[in-house]
Structures are given as structure tokens and as C-alpha cells.
Design an enzyme around this catalytic site. Sequence first.
Site, PDB file in Angstrom:
ATOM      1  N   ARG A  51       0.842  -1.191   0.000  1.00 47.85           N
ATOM      2  CA  ARG A  51       0.000   0.000   0.000  1.00 47.85           C
ATOM      3  C   ARG A  51       0.877   1.241   0.000  1.00 47.85           C
ATOM      4  O   ARG A  51       2.059   1.192   0.290  1.00 47.85           O
ATOM      5  CB  ARG A  51      -0.916  -0.008   1.227  1.00 47.85           C
ATOM      6  CG  ARG A  51      -1.940  -1.138   1.156  1.00 47.85           C
ATOM      7  CD  ARG A  51      -2.776  -1.221   2.415  1.00 47.85           C
ATOM      8  NE  ARG A  51      -3.587  -0.036   2.579  1.00 47.85           N
ATOM      9  CZ  ARG A  51      -3.899   0.504   3.753  1.00 47.85           C
ATOM     10  NH1 ARG A  51      -3.443  -0.013   4.865  1.00 47.85           N
ATOM     11  NH2 ARG A  51      -4.660   1.569   3.812  1.00 47.85           N
ATOM     12  N   LYS A 112       2.469  -7.874  12.389  1.00 45.78           N
ATOM     13  CA  LYS A 112       1.783  -7.999  11.101  1.00 45.78           C
ATOM     14  C   LYS A 112       2.180  -9.289  10.404  1.00 45.78           C
ATOM     15  O   LYS A 112       3.352  -9.505  10.105  1.00 45.78           O
ATOM     16  CB  LYS A 112       2.140  -6.783  10.227  1.00 45.78           C
ATOM     17  CG  LYS A 112       1.542  -6.797   8.838  1.00 45.78           C
ATOM     18  CD  LYS A 112       1.662  -5.419   8.194  1.00 45.78           C
ATOM     19  CE  LYS A 112       1.308  -5.426   6.722  1.00 45.78           C
ATOM     20  NZ  LYS A 112       1.268  -4.077   6.136  1.00 45.78           N
ATOM     21  N   ARG A 247      -1.840   5.223  13.348  1.00 47.89           N
ATOM     22  CA  ARG A 247      -0.774   4.535  14.092  1.00 47.89           C
ATOM     23  C   ARG A 247      -1.231   4.417  15.529  1.00 47.89           C
ATOM     24  O   ARG A 247      -1.802   5.362  16.084  1.00 47.89           O
ATOM     25  CB  ARG A 247       0.505   5.363  14.098  1.00 47.89           C
ATOM     26  CG  ARG A 247       1.156   5.537  12.767  1.00 47.89           C
ATOM     27  CD  ARG A 247       2.300   4.541  12.561  1.00 47.89           C
ATOM     28  NE  ARG A 247       2.868   4.680  11.236  1.00 47.89           N
ATOM     29  CZ  ARG A 247       2.275   4.268  10.112  1.00 47.89           C
ATOM     30  NH1 ARG A 247       1.117   3.679  10.168  1.00 47.89           N
ATOM     31  NH2 ARG A 247       2.852   4.438   8.945  1.00 47.89           N
TER      32      ARG A 247
HETATM   33  C1  BTN Z   1       0.645  -3.774   2.410  1.00 44.68           C
HETATM   34  O1  BTN Z   1       1.390  -2.832   2.124  1.00 44.68           O
HETATM   35  O2  BTN Z   1       0.440  -4.077   3.586  1.00 44.68           O
HETATM   36  C2  BTN Z   1      -0.045  -4.558   1.322  1.00 44.68           C
HETATM   37  C3  BTN Z   1       0.788  -5.689   0.818  1.00 44.68           C
HETATM   38  C4  BTN Z   1       0.097  -6.536  -0.235  1.00 44.68           C
HETATM   39  C5  BTN Z   1       0.996  -7.622  -0.757  1.00 44.68           C
HETATM   40  C6  BTN Z   1       0.283  -8.587  -1.652  1.00 44.68           C
HETATM   41  S1  BTN Z   1       1.270 -10.010  -2.047  1.00 44.68           S
HETATM   42  C7  BTN Z   1       0.102 -10.504  -3.253  1.00 44.68           C
HETATM   43  C8  BTN Z   1      -0.350  -9.250  -3.954  1.00 44.68           C
HETATM   44  N1  BTN Z   1       0.536  -8.891  -5.048  1.00 44.68           N
HETATM   45  C9  BTN Z   1       1.153  -7.727  -4.845  1.00 44.68           C
HETATM   46  O3  BTN Z   1       1.957  -7.200  -5.624  1.00 44.68           O
HETATM   47  N2  BTN Z   1       0.778  -7.217  -3.654  1.00 44.68           N
HETATM   48  C10 BTN Z   1      -0.194  -8.052  -2.992  1.00 44.68           C
END
Ligand code: BTN
Length: 253
Positions: A51, A112, A247
Site C-alpha cells: 500500500r 503484522k 498509528r
Molecule cells: C501492504 O502494504 O500491507 C499490502 C501488501 C500486499 C501484498 C500482496 S502479495 C500478493 C499481492 N501482489 C502484490 O503485488 N501485492 C499483494
Amino acid sequence: METLPVSRAVWCGKHWIHLKEVDSTNDYLKGGDFPDGAVAIADRQTAGKGRQGKNWAGAPTGQALYLSVLFHSMKIGDMGLLPLLCGLAVARSLGKGARIKWPNDVLINNKKVCGILCESTIQGSRVSAVCGMGINLSQPAAFFEENGLPHAASLLSEAGETRPVLTAAAMLLDELEPILEQYRQDGFGPLLPAYQERCITLGRQVQVIRGQEAETAQAVSIALDGGLVCQSDGETFTIRAGEASVRGIYGYA
Ligand code: BTN
């Protein structure tokens, strides 16, 4: 595309592909013509996306699940809720101890274990959503220390459970399908109590960060559109994922 053998889900993951390597499972689904509920799983992502434009770091093969699902016929209003629905599905699949940090980080013991990225995509005249979930399954605690990720953990490091990647995928889809069906039929209302029960953010003092500004508030509930309802100085306001981040004042959660 084959059928995921161990899942009870009917349409969610009926069409799935297991890739050895891909840039991002989200981008893979966004770039093709796949049916509703299509799933992409990869052993390795070379450009995993997180994100807020961040990268999503990779783990050694077999130690994490990278899974994306495509949902057709979505409305713009769905985009604020899909991350919460996916978060609830992931939390349920990981067991009783899994909690959700609003909107959609899934935590065990305040660390997490899963991040979720939902993106909208326009294919012809259709608005679709791609929801990508990265679940840390079996990296040892040392992996996170060595990679400078003090707030991250895995199902193994926190709950002592070893779960193979495809088993984790099937368990996730078994939870995701009924949640999506209920949402499509009745909206978020019936799912709200279950989400709130898992949501570790509620009842806490949080810092609401908008750009350079941070404000301390009490997180009190979740709105029907997925927003986080907060109170500060007698004023009640709702923040939406993407507009502001939250946060915990003490620690990650
Ligand atoms: C975050 O920042 O917390 C979100 C992470 C999301 C990761 C997943 S892995 C499968 C899918 N493909 C990606 O490129 N991102 C999501």
C-alpha cells in the site's frame, strides 16, 4: 487454469493459476481476461506491491503466500470495503488469535502477518477489483530481524503453526467466498459485528496522520462504508483508508 484441489469454495478460486515467478500477482490479474473469482498464486514476486506505493518484500519460496483474487461487477463504493472483507477472511483463516488493524493489516500478537492491497481495474465496460494478499507463513523470527522488519511476523513465528502455501490458499478462499457472497447479497451490515470483534484498533488511542499533520483521537467504531469513526475533543469524525493512516500510540497496533 486448474481447480484448487483442497478448497471447498465454488467460484472463488475455481479458476486459478500457480506461477513460479511473476512481477506481482495483482498486476497479473489486472493484465488478463479472467472470470469472476479468478485467483493467481505465485511462489515468488519480483515486484510485489504494498500500500501507499511501497514495495512488498519477498520471502524464501514456500514461506509466504502471495495470492490475488479478481472480482467483477464492482461499484466504486465497494472499493472502501473490500480491504476490510479480505482482512476478515484472512483473519478467520489464520485462527482465533488473528486480529485486524484497521483497515486491513492482519496481526498475531500485535505483529503484522498479512498485508492486503485492493486495486480497481477497468476491463472493457466492466469495473473489477483485484485484491492481493501477502501472508507470512513460515519465516522464522530471525528473518524479520535480519530484514529490519521489527513489526512483522509469520504464522509459524507467532502461533507455532506450519501451514503449506496451497493449504493456506485453500483455507483463505474457503473464508473469502462466503464473506463476498454475503456482502454481495446484504451489504456490509451483517458482517460489521464480526469485523469489529476482530478489530484491534477499536477502543484505542490512535494517531490520525494526514500528510504532515498528526492528531490524537479515540477509535470508537467502524462505519457502514468501512471508515474508522474517531472522537477527539468531543468531536466525532470518520476517516477513510487512503485519506489518512492510523498509528497506535504505543507500538505497531
Ligand atoms: C501492504 O502494504 O500491507 C499490502 C501488501 C500486499 C501484498 C500482496 S502479495 C500478493 C499481492 N501482489 C502484490 O503485488 N501485492 C499483494
